[in-house]
Design a protein around this motif. Structure first.
Motif, PDB file in Angstrom:
ATOM      1  N   GLU A 105      -7.662   2.868   6.002  1.00 30.52           N
ATOM      2  CA  GLU A 105      -8.765   2.865   5.042  1.00 30.52           C
ATOM      3  C   GLU A 105      -8.483   1.900   3.893  1.00 30.52           C
ATOM      4  OE1 GLU A 105     -12.378   3.602   3.327  1.00 30.52           O
ATOM      5  OE2 GLU A 105     -11.699   4.185   5.335  1.00 30.52           O
ATOM      6  N   TYR A 108      -8.910  -1.618   5.122  1.00 34.42           N
ATOM      7  CA  TYR A 108     -10.342  -1.825   5.354  1.00 34.42           C
ATOM      8  C   TYR A 108     -11.061  -2.101   4.032  1.00 34.42           C
ATOM      9  CZ  TYR A 108     -15.084  -0.674   7.027  1.00 34.42           C
ATOM     10  OH  TYR A 108     -16.419  -0.693   7.348  1.00 34.42           O
ATOM     11  N   TYR A 137     -12.331   0.238  12.103  1.00 32.22           N
ATOM     12  CA  TYR A 137     -11.251  -0.466  11.417  1.00 32.22           C
ATOM     13  C   TYR A 137     -10.736  -1.678  12.191  1.00 32.22           C
ATOM     14  CZ  TYR A 137     -10.905   3.805   8.598  1.00 32.22           C
ATOM     15  OH  TYR A 137     -11.176   4.871   7.762  1.00 32.22           O
ATOM     16  N   GLN A 139     -11.201  -4.957  14.284  1.00 39.47           N
ATOM     17  CA  GLN A 139     -12.147  -6.028  14.600  1.00 39.47           C
ATOM     18  C   GLN A 139     -11.892  -6.649  15.967  1.00 39.47           C
ATOM     19  OE1 GLN A 139     -10.774  -5.493  11.632  1.00 39.47           O
ATOM     20  NE2 GLN A 139     -11.885  -6.454   9.962  1.00 39.47           N
TER      21      GLN A 139
END
Length: 225
Positions: A105, A108, A137, A139
């Motif tokens: 997180e 991100y 989260y 890619q």
């Protein structure tokens, strides 16, 4: 423990999956033991199985039984059966390593791109991404199906960097096995090692390792940002 002190360049993060994001290598070991010894009549020790658990499933079968022992169709079937057994056994324990949810997180929110670079097949990667609802989260995913040559060849990590549009030297790799750390070194990347599977002594001579840690609650990792 620290291994080396130098400026860390981190514009992107690449995670290995098994043993790095989740602590599941014991379940892979047991699943392979059942396939190799009970189903296929082998007599491999647990240590032999553990030391050969890198790269693609087909490559493991060749290492253990020799070239030409199985047809491609047989290896496909054995590989899928092994993963089904692993997933069934591990599902009740499926969770990220301590500290990793917060780390994901934070990265991100900072806009740091993240990828998975793993020798796992998509069947297993999807098991984790969807089972733990963390796909937002990540890619980029580079799986066993996406490379011609497995770790310790750098193709997995170099492809992940290319897809993230980041220079290899600006990528930080999280790994848990010596062959993975070697692949990161061959890609020109620094690595942090999760000690879920191997002891630090098993990484002797590898000079790209910044840190050994049991999980993501480590102070060094918390201060990366």
């Amino acid at each position: 423990m620290f291994v080396k002190k130098e400026l860390l360049r981190m514009k992107a993060i690449i995670f290995d999956l098994n043993g790095t994001m989740i602590n599941d290598m014991w379940y892979h070991t047991l699943a392979w033991e059942g396939i190799l010894n009970e189903d296929l009549g082998g007599s491999f020790t647990r240590e032999e199985v553990k030391q050969n658990m890198y790269g693609k499933n087909h490559e493991l079968l060749v290492r253990m039984f020799g070239e030409g022992h199985f047809t491609l169709e047989e290896m496909d079937r054995l590989s899928l059966e092994k993963e089904k057994r692993y997933q069934k056994a591990f599902l009740p324990e499926l969770s990220l390593l301590p500290g990793l949810p917060e780390f994901l997180e934070k990265a991100y929110q900072k806009g740091i791109p993240m990828a998975i670079g793993s020798a796992a097949i998509p069947f297993n990667i999807d098991f984790v991404l969807d089972g733990l609802n963390i796909r937002k989260y990540i890619q980029v995913v580079v799986s066993a199906d996406d490379v011609a040559i497995s770790k310790p060849h750098p193709e997995t990590f170099l492809k992940a960097a290319q897809l993230l549009n980041v220079e290899p030297a600006d990528c930080l790799v999280f790994e848990d096995v010596p062959k993975g750390a070697e692949a990161a070194a061959n890609a020109g990347m620094q690595a942090i090692i999760l000690t879920t599977t191997h002891e630090p002594s098993e990484f002797a001579g590898q000079h790209n390792i910044l840190r050994f840690t049991a999980d993501f609650r480590d102070e060094y990792i918390e201060n990366l940002f």
